[in-house]
Design an enzyme around this catalytic site. Structure first.
Site: not given
Ligand code: NAP
Length: 252
Positions: A154, A141
């Site tokens: 995350y 990401s």
């Protein structure tokens, strides 16, 4: 050495691919793209019904799998493998400031977003090494590169995915195995829709404003990058991190 006679551009005929989290969102677009390119695709997902429905539609097969359970992963790969291509795509997000999270939250985020990548890679590598060919594509990401307000754990897990990818590339180049990461920006998927439902239009605007292109990406735009990295034409690309994010982080 490159393959003696590479497959034509954009083709994956004869390749066997495992796509985790392939029932929905980015993973589903990758499944459709790989199957259309001629690969034999196995979808591994918690969402067994969604995986089975997509498998019927795309001519793939489906297995219910929790990728954070290393034992289940090894069993699934032993049953459905060997694989030429692994796409570590399954992931979860959680929106909360770090000071509001618990140790249980950290454990789950790290298990699904990072430990799963270790487990799946560990399970597929021996057969790839024996075959002298492999493509490992890890969906990380842009949060890993830029940080994330409301997604610290995350982002940390995805940062781990990027550095793991580079180590796997280093250790496995001698076997003809490449490993690359893709860092999506905001992509229109169920995961993002859930975040927007929680954060509202303000969050959606904030996300699109971080991109130079001022829009969300589509799952097919990430799948196109995965298809390229899986192809014979990407044989000289390894250890890289490819942003598919509309120019996120470049200002604008
Ligand atoms: P998504 O729409 O939520 O789809 C993820 C799929 O993974 C779902 O089918 C989900 O099943 C499955 N899954 C979740 N936990 C799993 C587990 N433990 N074992 C097996 N399958 C599991 O997500 P997405 O937006 O397509 O995201 C795909 C990847 O891209 C993720 O790694 C994500 O972090 C990354 N990414 C997404 C964006 C974005 O904007 N969408 C941005 C950057 C990175 P259930 O539906 O049953 O939970």
């Amino acid at each position: 050495m490159p393959a003696a006679s590479p497959l034509p551009f954009g083709r994956l005929d004869g390749r066997r691919a495992l796509v985790t989290g392939g029932a929905n969102g980015i993973g589903a677009a990758i499944v459709r793209g790989f199957a259309a390119a001629g690969a034999t695709v196995v979808i591994a997902d918690l969402d067994a019904m969604g995986a089975a429905a997509l498998a019927r539609e795309a001519g793939a097969s489906a297995v219910r799998l929790d990728v954070s359970d290393t034992g289940q992963v090894h069993e699934a790969v032993a049953t459905h493998g060997p694989f030429d291509i692994l796409v570590n795509n399954a992931g979860i997000d959680q929106h909360a400031f770090f000071s509001d999270t618990t140790e249980q939250d950290w454990a789950k985020l790290i298990a699904v977003n990072l430990v799963s990548v270790l487990a799946c890679t560990h399970a597929v590598l021996p057969a790839m090494q024996a075959a002298g060919f492999g493509r490992i594509i890890n969906i990380a990401s842009e949060a890993a590169r830029l940080g994330s307000k409301g997604g610290a754990v995350y982002a940390a897990a995805k940062g781990g995915v990027i550095s793991f990818t580079k180590s796997i590339a280093r250790e496995n180049a001698r076997y003809g195995i490449t490993a690359n990461a893709i860092t999506p920006g905001p992509i229109r998927t169920p995961m993002l829709e859930q975040a927007v439902a929680e954060g509202g239009d303000k969050l959606l605007r904030a996300m699109t404003d971080t991109t130079l292109l001022r829009r969300l990406g589509e799952p097919e735009e990430v799948a196109a990058a995965a298809l390229f990295l899986a192809s014979d034409q990407a044989a000289y690309i390894t250890g890289e991190t490819l942003g598919v994010s509309g120019g996120m982080g470049l200002g604008g």
